[in-house]
Write a protein that holds these residues in place. Structure first.
Motif, PDB file in Angstrom:
ATOM      1  N   PHE A 209     -21.186  68.195 -12.131  1.00  0.00           N
ATOM      2  CA  PHE A 209     -20.293  68.817 -11.157  1.00  0.00           C
ATOM      3  C   PHE A 209     -19.535  69.993 -11.762  1.00  0.00           C
ATOM      4  O   PHE A 209     -18.646  70.538 -11.152  1.00  0.00           O
ATOM      5  CB  PHE A 209     -19.303  67.773 -10.621  1.00  0.00           C
ATOM      6  CG  PHE A 209     -19.989  66.576 -10.050  1.00  0.00           C
ATOM      7  CD1 PHE A 209     -20.517  66.616  -8.768  1.00  0.00           C
ATOM      8  CD2 PHE A 209     -20.136  65.424 -10.807  1.00  0.00           C
ATOM      9  CE1 PHE A 209     -21.159  65.511  -8.244  1.00  0.00           C
ATOM     10  CE2 PHE A 209     -20.786  64.312 -10.282  1.00  0.00           C
ATOM     11  CZ  PHE A 209     -21.299  64.356  -8.996  1.00  0.00           C
ATOM     12  N   GLY A 210     -19.892  70.370 -12.984  1.00  0.00           N
ATOM     13  CA  GLY A 210     -19.258  71.519 -13.633  1.00  0.00           C
ATOM     14  C   GLY A 210     -18.106  71.085 -14.511  1.00  0.00           C
ATOM     15  O   GLY A 210     -17.297  70.239 -14.128  1.00  0.00           O
ATOM     16  N   ASP A 212     -14.963  72.572 -16.902  1.00  0.00           N
ATOM     17  CA  ASP A 212     -14.206  73.750 -17.312  1.00  0.00           C
ATOM     18  C   ASP A 212     -13.468  73.487 -18.620  1.00  0.00           C
ATOM     19  O   ASP A 212     -13.560  72.405 -19.206  1.00  0.00           O
ATOM     20  CB  ASP A 212     -13.232  74.187 -16.214  1.00  0.00           C
ATOM     21  CG  ASP A 212     -12.221  73.091 -15.903  1.00  0.00           C
ATOM     22  OD1 ASP A 212     -12.208  72.079 -16.625  1.00  0.00           O
ATOM     23  OD2 ASP A 212     -11.452  73.274 -14.937  1.00  0.00           O
ATOM     24  N   CYS A 304     -13.775  62.940 -11.013  1.00  0.00           N
ATOM     25  CA  CYS A 304     -14.193  63.059  -9.616  1.00  0.00           C
ATOM     26  C   CYS A 304     -15.537  62.365  -9.407  1.00  0.00           C
ATOM     27  O   CYS A 304     -15.815  61.809  -8.316  1.00  0.00           O
ATOM     28  CB  CYS A 304     -14.295  64.521  -9.220  1.00  0.00           C
ATOM     29  SG  CYS A 304     -12.702  65.388  -9.219  1.00  0.00           S
ATOM     30  N   ARG A 308     -16.328  59.735  -6.517  1.00  0.00           N
ATOM     31  CA  ARG A 308     -17.409  59.957  -5.545  1.00  0.00           C
ATOM     32  C   ARG A 308     -18.383  58.772  -5.513  1.00  0.00           C
ATOM     33  O   ARG A 308     -18.954  58.444  -4.470  1.00  0.00           O
ATOM     34  CB  ARG A 308     -18.157  61.253  -5.879  1.00  0.00           C
ATOM     35  CG  ARG A 308     -17.502  62.499  -5.317  1.00  0.00           C
ATOM     36  CD  ARG A 308     -18.445  63.697  -5.433  1.00  0.00           C
ATOM     37  NE  ARG A 308     -18.635  64.103  -6.807  1.00  0.00           N
ATOM     38  CZ  ARG A 308     -17.893  65.031  -7.429  1.00  0.00           C
ATOM     39  NH1 ARG A 308     -16.909  65.623  -6.781  1.00  0.00           N
ATOM     40  NH2 ARG A 308     -18.131  65.345  -8.683  1.00  0.00           N
ATOM     41  N   CYS A 315     -13.686  61.536  -0.575  1.00  0.00           N
ATOM     42  CA  CYS A 315     -13.998  62.810  -1.244  1.00  0.00           C
ATOM     43  C   CYS A 315     -14.683  63.801  -0.306  1.00  0.00           C
ATOM     44  O   CYS A 315     -14.878  64.972  -0.675  1.00  0.00           O
ATOM     45  CB  CYS A 315     -14.908  62.568  -2.451  1.00  0.00           C
ATOM     46  SG  CYS A 315     -14.081  61.769  -3.833  1.00  0.00           S
ATOM     47  N   CYS A 318     -13.622  67.717   0.391  1.00  0.00           N
ATOM     48  CA  CYS A 318     -12.775  68.230  -0.714  1.00  0.00           C
ATOM     49  C   CYS A 318     -13.163  69.669  -1.038  1.00  0.00           C
ATOM     50  O   CYS A 318     -14.350  69.980  -1.209  1.00  0.00           O
ATOM     51  CB  CYS A 318     -12.939  67.344  -1.937  1.00  0.00           C
ATOM     52  SG  CYS A 318     -11.960  67.915  -3.361  1.00  0.00           S
ATOM     53  N   VAL A 319     -12.169  70.545  -1.131  1.00  0.00           N
ATOM     54  CA  VAL A 319     -12.429  71.971  -1.388  1.00  0.00           C
ATOM     55  C   VAL A 319     -12.206  72.349  -2.846  1.00  0.00           C
ATOM     56  O   VAL A 319     -12.453  73.491  -3.232  1.00  0.00           O
ATOM     57  CB  VAL A 319     -11.541  72.851  -0.481  1.00  0.00           C
ATOM     58  CG1 VAL A 319     -11.868  72.613   0.984  1.00  0.00           C
ATOM     59  CG2 VAL A 319     -10.061  72.590  -0.764  1.00  0.00           C
ATOM     60  N   HIS A 320     -11.716  71.401  -3.618  1.00  0.00           N
ATOM     61  CA  HIS A 320     -11.376  71.718  -5.008  1.00  0.00           C
ATOM     62  C   HIS A 320     -12.608  71.665  -5.908  1.00  0.00           C
ATOM     63  O   HIS A 320     -13.400  70.713  -5.824  1.00  0.00           O
ATOM     64  CB  HIS A 320     -10.322  70.755  -5.544  1.00  0.00           C
ATOM     65  CG  HIS A 320      -9.055  70.756  -4.744  1.00  0.00           C
ATOM     66  ND1 HIS A 320      -8.251  71.858  -4.645  1.00  0.00           N
ATOM     67  CD2 HIS A 320      -8.482  69.780  -3.983  1.00  0.00           C
ATOM     68  CE1 HIS A 320      -7.211  71.564  -3.877  1.00  0.00           C
ATOM     69  NE2 HIS A 320      -7.345  70.311  -3.453  1.00  0.00           N
ATOM     70  N   LYS A 321     -12.793  72.649  -6.731  1.00  0.00           N
ATOM     71  CA  LYS A 321     -13.897  72.672  -7.685  1.00  0.00           C
ATOM     72  C   LYS A 321     -13.361  72.245  -9.046  1.00  0.00           C
ATOM     73  O   LYS A 321     -13.090  73.053  -9.937  1.00  0.00           O
ATOM     74  CB  LYS A 321     -14.512  74.072  -7.751  1.00  0.00           C
ATOM     75  CG  LYS A 321     -15.162  74.474  -6.439  1.00  0.00           C
ATOM     76  CD  LYS A 321     -15.805  75.857  -6.532  1.00  0.00           C
ATOM     77  CE  LYS A 321     -16.474  76.220  -5.217  1.00  0.00           C
ATOM     78  NZ  LYS A 321     -17.135  77.557  -5.265  1.00  0.00           N
ATOM     79  N   ILE A 322     -13.133  70.933  -9.148  1.00  0.00           N
ATOM     80  CA  ILE A 322     -12.560  70.357 -10.359  1.00  0.00           C
ATOM     81  C   ILE A 322     -13.421  69.180 -10.786  1.00  0.00           C
ATOM     82  O   ILE A 322     -14.325  68.744 -10.055  1.00  0.00           O
ATOM     83  CB  ILE A 322     -11.107  69.905 -10.127  1.00  0.00           C
ATOM     84  CG1 ILE A 322     -11.048  68.911  -8.943  1.00  0.00           C
ATOM     85  CG2 ILE A 322     -10.201  71.099  -9.876  1.00  0.00           C
ATOM     86  CD1 ILE A 322      -9.671  68.343  -8.680  1.00  0.00           C
ATOM     87  N   THR A 323     -13.134  68.639 -11.941  1.00  0.00           N
ATOM     88  CA  THR A 323     -13.900  67.493 -12.437  1.00  0.00           C
ATOM     89  C   THR A 323     -13.038  66.249 -12.563  1.00  0.00           C
ATOM     90  O   THR A 323     -13.566  65.175 -12.840  1.00  0.00           O
ATOM     91  CB  THR A 323     -14.504  67.830 -13.812  1.00  0.00           C
ATOM     92  OG1 THR A 323     -13.468  68.271 -14.684  1.00  0.00           O
ATOM     93  CG2 THR A 323     -15.571  68.896 -13.669  1.00  0.00           C
TER      94      THR A 323
END
Length: 947
Positions: A209-210, A212, A304, A308, A315, A318-323
């Motif tokens: 899921f990426g 950072d 996350c 999930r 979830c 959800c608009v947040h691009k977080i882990t």
């Protein structure tokens, strides 16, 4: 015992690192083996220095960074004991250690008494690569936290950590304390790894899921600051995490896995101590002890991906691009501030940066952030720029006439790869959108419109803050001596008696400042100029001495002598005239860049001298300058300023603000004395302001030799001047006295008079400058031959140039002789007794305007008074005094009084023009006789007509 200890604790091969600390001074030594390590520790002990060793082996000896560690062979703890520490003494620390070992069923460690605390080691069976070791150290760290064992948590997982060396002394207190091993050493290692819990779950499992930077740090156990209350507020408003909202709203009936997941996030936030209880208190089975125990047992902030997998319905959308939800509470904390107002961020290009003005702050990771609030009033941190960007000083650039850039600011920009870039810029540029964008992009700050506006607003705030804290430093509009003579400016450096400091170039000096810089070594520069110590190179050496003497002129010349021209003359090529000028330039800056060229305009050269001010100026090849411009230049140099002029297309005076007090060192292929004498007949003022040195290269020195010697000059310059000036600033009275002593000596040798004051001051400054530079070891050129050459040169100038110019009668005769020679073709030659007779032709008739009359039978020359006076005036000769002098010496007749004369009579048969006032001269005295014109008379007679 010590060797056995190190062999058990350290990897089997180095390099290893030993660190010494004494009086806050740190030394770092890399060694190849344990014997060398022990020997270095003994040496530090004998020096009274605290001795430490690194627990890792390193890839190379480039530095003791964690990234350079190769492997480790032990896990370790640091137990601080004493007043204000977790444990009151070492006994209490030992008791806590025993309880921790027993509670966790750990093997017995090796314990070292560090003097004020305890260092605990578990040797491993084998060395572990740093990455693997860090995972295992993290497990030990978690175990300490779980058992509330109060150790220094930073030490536990620090791969580059150093600890005190056994069998040395702890010099931290008033009395040295021994550092000794207290327990047996497990030479074959321990089974500590088997006793530790499994490594914690890694957030890197969420990489699909990426991941950072924030999450990468969390995965390593280094949690960036995050606020659980922020997460809750956002979540309750529908802008955060639905999972956290569910945990808070349904806390009373929340199922255990979801409670534990929320606890794992709250426990790793900065407000953990209150957050975990606020989250758990509504549940009927809540107890503080159970809540803390559960929180401490969590292995990291839940991801996350876990949510999930276990509660996907919350979830959705959800608009947040977080882990991990922990990222929603991200809190940018300000770096600590010292008592001196400096923020501290280690391991960045610029660790110490001035505290930023509120609401801006420097976070613990560096950069520029601003505290702000969202529309609901919640505090947020807004990133302005990711790297350090700050202002350090104010300057004000304006001369007495208001010319300059006004307020200037010193700006520092950092980047991870390029380090620090510093530049000085007008405030008008920083606060102008287009110019600010161009400037920032030029220096690597790439921002778009909003980012640019944010940075400009930040700069405006920083400038206002700086204006409150400190006064602006005035820039200097000229190089050399400052107005109050307390410093000396070279480029962008001001040299004072005690130090040097940065001073940005003013608008007026910006073209020349980059050329006044240093490069290379003083030793190499000295080796180059010592070439002038060879016999026959005295003129070249004297030119160098004039370069050193130029700054002394301001100290002694006062208002009377503000400069002089030194010309290096030779009509041969390859004599080193231009090279000598470059050597002069190299005292303070670029040999080639500071040299004015023949194609530069006179006005630009004057401006250049004004910028240099009291630093010697050089001007190459002045032979082709017009006689009039050369006369003006040589006369103006001692005046110390440029000429005022009228503005074009207006009737206003353009005031020239250019000034100086220095020497101009020129070069030419012919004598400037001849050019000045050609420009006018009485150049005495200019001649006394000019010293001409005839440059010859000794026959035994080839051009190839000089090229080889002086080639490195372009890479070694600007290193001697600062040393020389620092000495002058600290020994001003001695330097003035030395110049005066040389002046008295030279005046006596050359018999200088008051009118020779330019020679007197100029020569004495050069001699003293060379003398001081020799004392400072800047060169090894013998003084005596150079001074002897200087005296011989000045005596020659007096005898061959100045004394002939003092004979006013001879000047007048020479000028009139030149007039007659120039106008022979425009003369009327006719006998006085033949005038009026018919069919008699002049011996010579003028081919242009009549300039003078010659009567062979009386040997008289007649020149109309206005014509003669105009000619003398053009040659700057006093016509009346000149004619009176020639009357006394027999050159002029009628006592030098103009009388009425029909000067054109006889030019045309029968014509008798009106008389005019004319002067009469003795033709024979000027070498004028009839024979000079007879050939012309014969060819001029007409053929007789037939009768």
């Amino acid at each position: 015992m010590a060797k056995e200890f190190y062999e058990a604790i350290l990897p089997s091969s180095g390099p290893y690192c030993v660190v010494g600390i004494k009086n806050k001074q740190v030394t770092q030594t890399f060694v190849n083996n344990i014997d060398e390590l022990i020997a270095r520790g003994e040496a530090l002990k004998d020096e009274g220095t605290n001795a430490y060793f690194a627990l890792a082996s390193f890839k190379d000896a480039s530095g003791r960074q964690a990234s350079n560690t190769e492997s480790l062979r032990s896990l370790f703890l640091d137990i601080d004991c004493g007043e204000g520490k977790p444990y009151p003494d070492k006994i209490a620390g030992g008791v806590a250690l025993r309880e921790f070992i027993d509670a966790c069923n750990l093997p017995e460690p090796v314990v070292v008494d560090s003097g004020n605390g305890l260092h605990v080691y578990w040797p491993l069976r084998n060395s572990l690569p740093t990455a693997d070791w860090k995972t295992r150290a993290g497990s030990l760290k978690d175990l300490c936290a779980e058992k509330k064992f109060k150790v220094d948590m930073v030490v536990v997982s620090d791969a580059a950590r150093v600890l005190r060396m056994p069998q040395t002394l702890n010099f931290k207190g008033d009395e040295p304390l021994p550092v000794n091993v207290m327990t047996p050493v497990h030479v074959n290692g321990t089974d500590i790894l088997d006793a530790l819990p499994a490594p914690k779950a890694s957030i890197m499992d969420a990489k699909a899921f990426g991941v950072d930077e924030f999450t990468r740090k969390a995965a390593a156990g280094d949690f960036p600051p995050s606020s659980f209350s922020r997460i809750v507020v956002k979540s309750l408003k529908g802008k955060g995490c639905a999972q956290i909202k569910h945990a808070v709203v349904e806390a009373e009936t929340l199922e255990e896995p979801m409670w534990r997941a929320a606890l794992s996030i709250a426990w790793r936030c900065v407000d953990a101590e209150t957050a975990v209880h606020q989250l758990s208190r509504p549940h009927p089975e809540y107890t503080p002890e159970r809540t803390l125990d559960k929180a401490q047992r969590t292995l990291g902030p839940m991801t996350c991906a876990w949510y999930r997998e276990n509660a996907p319905e919350r979830c959705e959308g959800c608009v947040h691009k977080i882990t991990s939800p922990i990222q929603l509470g991200k809190k940018i904390e300000a770096a600590p501030v010292t008592e001196t107002g400096m923020t501290v961020v280690p391991n960045v290009a610029s660790p110490f940066v001035p505290e930023l003005p509120f609401p801006y702050f420097r976070p613990a990771t560096g950069g520029v952030y601003r505290k702000t609030k969202d529309k609901d009033g919640n505090v947020e941190e807004e990133k302005i720029y990711p790297y350090d960007l700050y202002v350090t000083a104010r300057y004000y650039d304006s001369d007495e006439h208001g010319h300059g850039d006004g307020e200037l600011i010193n700006v520092c920009i950092t980047s991870p790869q390029d380090g620090i870039r510093t530049f000085t810029v007008p405030v008008t540029t920083l606060l102008s959108t287009d110019r600010a964008r161009e400037l920032l992009v030029k220096h690597g700050v790439v921002v778009l419109d909003k980012g640019l506006k944010d940075i400009m607003a930040y700069f405006a705030s920083a400038i206002r803050d700086l204006q409150k804290k400190s006064a602006a430093i005035r820039t200097h509009n000229q190089m050399g001596w400052t107005a109050d003579m307390s410093g000396f400016v070279v480029g962008e450096t001001e040299i004072t008696a005690t130090d040097t400091r940065f001073t940005p170039a003013a608008l007026s000096t910006r073209p020349i400042a980059p050329l006044l810089a240093s490069k290379g070594s003083l030793a190499m520069w000295s080796e180059i100029v010592n070439f002038y110590a060879k016999p026959g190179m005295e003129a070249h050496a004297l030119a160098l001495f004039f370069g050193f003497g130029a700054p002394l002129l301001k100290l002694v010349g006062g208002i009377e002598v503000k400069g002089a021209t030194i010309n290096l003359m030779s009509n041969e090529s390859g004599t080193g005239k231009t090279t000598a000028q470059m050597v002069v330039n190299s005292i303070f800056g670029s040999p080639n860049g500071l040299l004015m060229r023949k194609n530069d305009t006179i006005h630009s050269k004057i401006q250049w001298m004004g910028m240099l001010n009291t630093i010697a100026a050089t001007m190459d090849e002045v032979t082709n300058i017009t006689d009039e411009d050369l006369s003006d230049l040589v006369y103006d140099i001692p005046q110390g300023r440029g000429r005022n002029r009228m503005e074009s297309q207006s009737n206003r005076l353009r005031v020239n603000t250019t000034s100086w007090q220095t020497f101009l060192i020129t070069s030419s292929n012919s004598s400037l004395y001849d050019k000045l004498s050609r420009a006018k007949s009485t150049p005495d003022g200019e001649l006394r302001r000019l010293i001409e040195l005839r440059i010859n290269r000794p026959r035994d020195i080839s051009k190839a030799d000089t090229d080889r010697i002086f080639g490195p000059l372009q890479s070694n310059f600007g290193v001697a001047g600062p040393v020389f000036i620092q000495y002058v600033l600290n020994n001003r009275e001695r330097c003035i006295k030395l110049v005066q002593e040389y002046q008295q000596k030279l005046d006596a040798l050359i018999d200088n008079q008051q009118e020779d004051r330019f020679f007197s001051w100029t020569a004495s400054c050069a001699a003293a400058g060379g003398h001081i530079a020799l004392e400072l070891g800047l060169h090894k050129i013998p003084l005596a031959p150079v001074i002897e050459y200087l005296v011989k040169t000045l005596r020659g100038i007096q005898a061959e140039v100045l004394r002939p110019m003092a004979d006013r009668n001879m000047i007048a005769v020479e000028a009139l002789s030149q007039f007659l020679t120039d106008n022979l073709s425009n003369s009327l030659v006719v006998n006085a007794t033949k005038v009026g007779e018919r069919n008699m032709f002049p011996i010579h008739s003028p081919r242009g305007p009549l300039m003078f009359r010659f009567e062979p039978d009386t040997n008289e020359l007649w020149i109309v008074a206005p014509v003669l006076r105009e000619y003398f005036t053009s040659r700057q000769i006093d016509s009346r005094a000149a004619i009176a002098s020639m009357a006394k010496t027999g050159y002029a007749k009628n006592d030098g009084v103009a009388t009425m004369k029909r000067i054109a009579t006889g030019a045309v048969d029968g014509l008798s023009p009106p008389p005019a006032r004319a002067y009469c001269f003795n033709a024979l005295a000027f070498g004028i006789d009839k024979e000079m014109f007879e050939e012309d008379a014969n060819t001029s007679k007409p053929e007789p007509t037939a009768g």
